[in-house]
Motif scaffolding. Structure first.
Motif, PDB file in Angstrom:
ATOM      1  N   SER A 117       5.455   2.124   3.408  1.00  0.00           N
ATOM      2  CA  SER A 117       4.347   2.743   2.669  1.00  0.00           C
ATOM      3  C   SER A 117       4.607   4.235   2.449  1.00  0.00           C
ATOM      4  N   VAL A 118       5.246   4.890   3.415  1.00  0.00           N
ATOM      5  CA  VAL A 118       5.625   6.307   3.240  1.00  0.00           C
ATOM      6  C   VAL A 118       6.677   6.417   2.145  1.00  0.00           C
ATOM      7  N   LEU A 133       1.896   6.758  12.566  1.00  0.00           N
ATOM      8  CA  LEU A 133       1.769   7.278  11.215  1.00  0.00           C
ATOM      9  C   LEU A 133       0.890   8.508  11.331  1.00  0.00           C
ATOM     10  N   ALA A 192       1.152   5.063   1.540  1.00  0.00           N
ATOM     11  CA  ALA A 192       0.675   5.860   2.670  1.00  0.00           C
ATOM     12  C   ALA A 192      -0.223   6.972   2.132  1.00  0.00           C
ATOM     13  N   ALA A 234       1.758  11.852   4.418  1.00  0.00           N
ATOM     14  CA  ALA A 234       1.960  11.102   5.658  1.00  0.00           C
ATOM     15  C   ALA A 234       3.443  10.998   6.012  1.00  0.00           C
ATOM     16  N   TRP A 235       3.713  10.844   7.298  1.00  0.00           N
ATOM     17  CA  TRP A 235       5.064  10.595   7.786  1.00  0.00           C
ATOM     18  C   TRP A 235       4.977   9.755   9.055  1.00  0.00           C
ATOM     19  N   VAL A 236       6.090   9.112   9.387  1.00  0.00           N
ATOM     20  CA  VAL A 236       6.164   8.321  10.609  1.00  0.00           C
ATOM     21  C   VAL A 236       6.814   9.191  11.678  1.00  0.00           C
ATOM     22  N   ALA A 290       4.512   0.753   7.786  1.00  0.00           N
ATOM     23  CA  ALA A 290       4.215   2.177   7.644  1.00  0.00           C
ATOM     24  C   ALA A 290       5.395   2.924   7.027  1.00  0.00           C
ATOM     25  N   ASP A 335       0.828  -1.206   0.000  1.00  0.00           N
ATOM     26  CA  ASP A 335       0.000   0.000   0.000  1.00  0.00           C
ATOM     27  C   ASP A 335       0.861   1.255   0.000  1.00  0.00           C
ATOM     28  N   ARG A 338       4.994   5.982  -1.182  1.00  0.00           N
ATOM     29  CA  ARG A 338       4.241   7.196  -1.519  1.00  0.00           C
ATOM     30  C   ARG A 338       5.173   8.267  -2.072  1.00  0.00           C
TER      31      ARG A 338
END
Length: 132
Positions: free
Chosen positions: A99-100, A64, A41, A45-47, A96, A39, A103
């Motif tokens: 996914s970031v 996230l 993010a 988005a960021w962690v 996560a 997927d 993205r």
């Protein structure tokens, strides 16, 4: 040096147009590969790392985070800007982070495709100027 003939110029334009189309196709294939990896993010988005103190001890956790509410809350129908990921190295945390990353790469490829689309418009509209 002789001036290029109109036919040469049209052949040059067609060759450049085709090279750009091939580049766009290659970039779109890269995007498809990214989607197969997992997927993406949400946009922006960021962690984030955060600290919890309890009984004179410090614990580090990750979440996230997005600029606008996006994630469904577990206890209500509201949306939240945060999704708890747990400790460093957990499956949720690594998923996560990746996914970031996906993205970021997806968005960068998309920007390049838009730039190349503009190049196609320049070539096809005849708005280029020859500086000979």
């Amino acid at each position: 040096m002789p001036r290029p003939r109109a036919n040469d110029t049209e052949q040059d334009k067609l060759a450049r147009f085709e090279r750009i189309k091939k580049a766009i196709t290659a970039l779109e294939k890269q995007q498809a590969l990214l989607l197969k990896q997992g997927d993406l993010a949400p946009q922006g988005a960021w962690v984030a790392r955060y600290q919890v103190r309890q009984n004179l001890k410090k614990y580090w956790y990750y979440k996230l985070q997005v600029p606008m509410p996006y994630f469904q809350c577990a206890t209500s129908d509201k949306l939240s800007k945060y999704k708890h990921l747990g400790k460093a190295g957990t499956t949720g945390h690594i998923d996560a982070v990746m996914s970031v990353f996906r993205r970021f790469v997806w968005d960068e490829i998309q920007r390049i495709i838009h730039t190349l689309d503009d190049c196609l418009l320049d070539i096809s509209s005849g708005s280029e100027l020859d500086f000979c």
